[in-house]
Design an enzyme around this catalytic site. Structure first.
Site, PDB file in Angstrom:
ATOM      1  CD  GLU A 142       4.594  -7.755   6.325  1.00  0.00           C
ATOM      2  OE1 GLU A 142       3.913  -7.067   7.441  1.00  0.00           O
ATOM      3  OE2 GLU A 142       5.785  -7.524   6.068  1.00  0.00           O
ATOM      4  NE  ARG A 148      -5.157   1.312  14.879  1.00  0.00           N
ATOM      5  CZ  ARG A 148      -4.814   0.115  15.149  1.00  0.00           C
ATOM      6  NH1 ARG A 148      -4.963  -0.544  16.133  1.00  0.00           N
ATOM      7  NH2 ARG A 148      -4.261  -0.461  13.973  1.00  0.00           N
TER       8      ARG A 148
END
Ligand code: PRP
Ligand code: HPA
Length: 176
Positions: free
Chosen positions: A100, A63
Site C-alpha cells: 500500500e 500464514r
C-alpha cells in the site's frame, strides 16, 4: 453459503481498525486454533489436487507456511517457502512487489523447484493480489507449472483474483 463456508466464516475473527483505522482485519488465528475448522479448511484446499502429480506446495510468508505445510503433508508433496527478502540462506531469485505504501521484495531459493514441476501456491488471503502475483513470477522464473493458487479468504471487491486470473492462474478460494 455452504455449511463449510458458514463454519469457516464463523471461525475467522474480524478485528476492526487493525492495522489502522477503517480496516477490518480478517484474522485466521482463530480458524487455525479450531481443530475441526482447520482440518476442514485444509481438506477442502487439497481435495482437487490429490493424485494428480503435484510435486510441491509453495506457501507465502507467513500464514501460507501454516496452511501450506499441512497441505503438503496431506498431499505427500514437498513444501517451498516464499519469503520476504533477506530470510533465506542459499542462492535466491527475487522479485519486487507493491505494498500500500512503497515496495518490498520476495524471494525463493533457486533450487527449490525443478523446471516443469507441478506446484500449488497457497496463502491465507488475497486482497490486491500483489503478493501472490510476485510469488507467481518467482515460481514461473524457476519453470514451475502452477496448477492453482489457493486462499482461504478472498476480498473480492479489491480485485486480486482477477489479477491472478489475468496471468493465466487458476484461483481457488474458500470464503469471500
Ligand atoms: C497479508 C496476507 C497476504 C497479503 C495479501 O500478508 O497474508 O500475504 O497480505 O495482500 P495482497 O493480496 O494485497 O498482496 P502481510 O503482507 O500482512 O504479511 P505477513 O503474512 O507477514 O503478516
Ligand atoms: N487479513 C490478513 N491479511 C490481510 C488482510 C486481512 O484482513 N488484508 C490484507 N492482508
Amino acid at each position: 453459503m455452504s455449511s463449510l463456508e458458514q463454519e469457516l466464516v464463523a471461525a475467522i475473527r474480524n478485528i476492526p481498525d487493525y492495522p489502522k483505522p477503517g480496516v477490518m482485519f480478517r484474522d485466521i488465528t482463530t480458524l487455525l486454533g479450531n481443530p475441526r475448522a482447520f482440518r476442514r479448511a485444509v481438506d477442502e484446499l487439497v481435495h482437487p489436487y490429490a493424485g494428480i502429480g503435484i510435486a510441491k506446495v509453495a506457501g507465502i510468508e507467513a500464514r501460507g507456511f501454516i496452511l501450506g505445510g499441512a497441505m503438503a503433508h496431506q498431499l505427500s508433496t514437498g513444501f517451498v517457502p516464499i519469503r520476504k527478502k533477506g530470510k533465506l540462506p542459499h542462492e535466491t531469485v527475487r522479485v519486487a512487489y507493491s505494498l500500500e505504501y512503497g515496495v518490498d521484495e520476495m524471494e525463493m531459493h533457486k533450487d527449490a523447484i525443478t523446471p516443469g514441476e507441478k506446484v500449488i501456491l497457497v496463502d491465507d488471503l488475497i486482497a490486491t493480489g500483489g503478493t501472490a502475483e510476485a510469488a507467481v513470477k518467482l515460481l514461473r522464473q524457476m519453470g514451475a507449472d502452477i496448477v492453482a493458487a489457493c486462499f482461504v479468504i478472498d476480498l473480492p471487491d479489491i480485485g486480486g483474483r482477477r489479477k491472478l486470473e489475468a496471468l493465466g492462474v487458476e484461483v481457488r478460494t474458500l470464503v469471500a
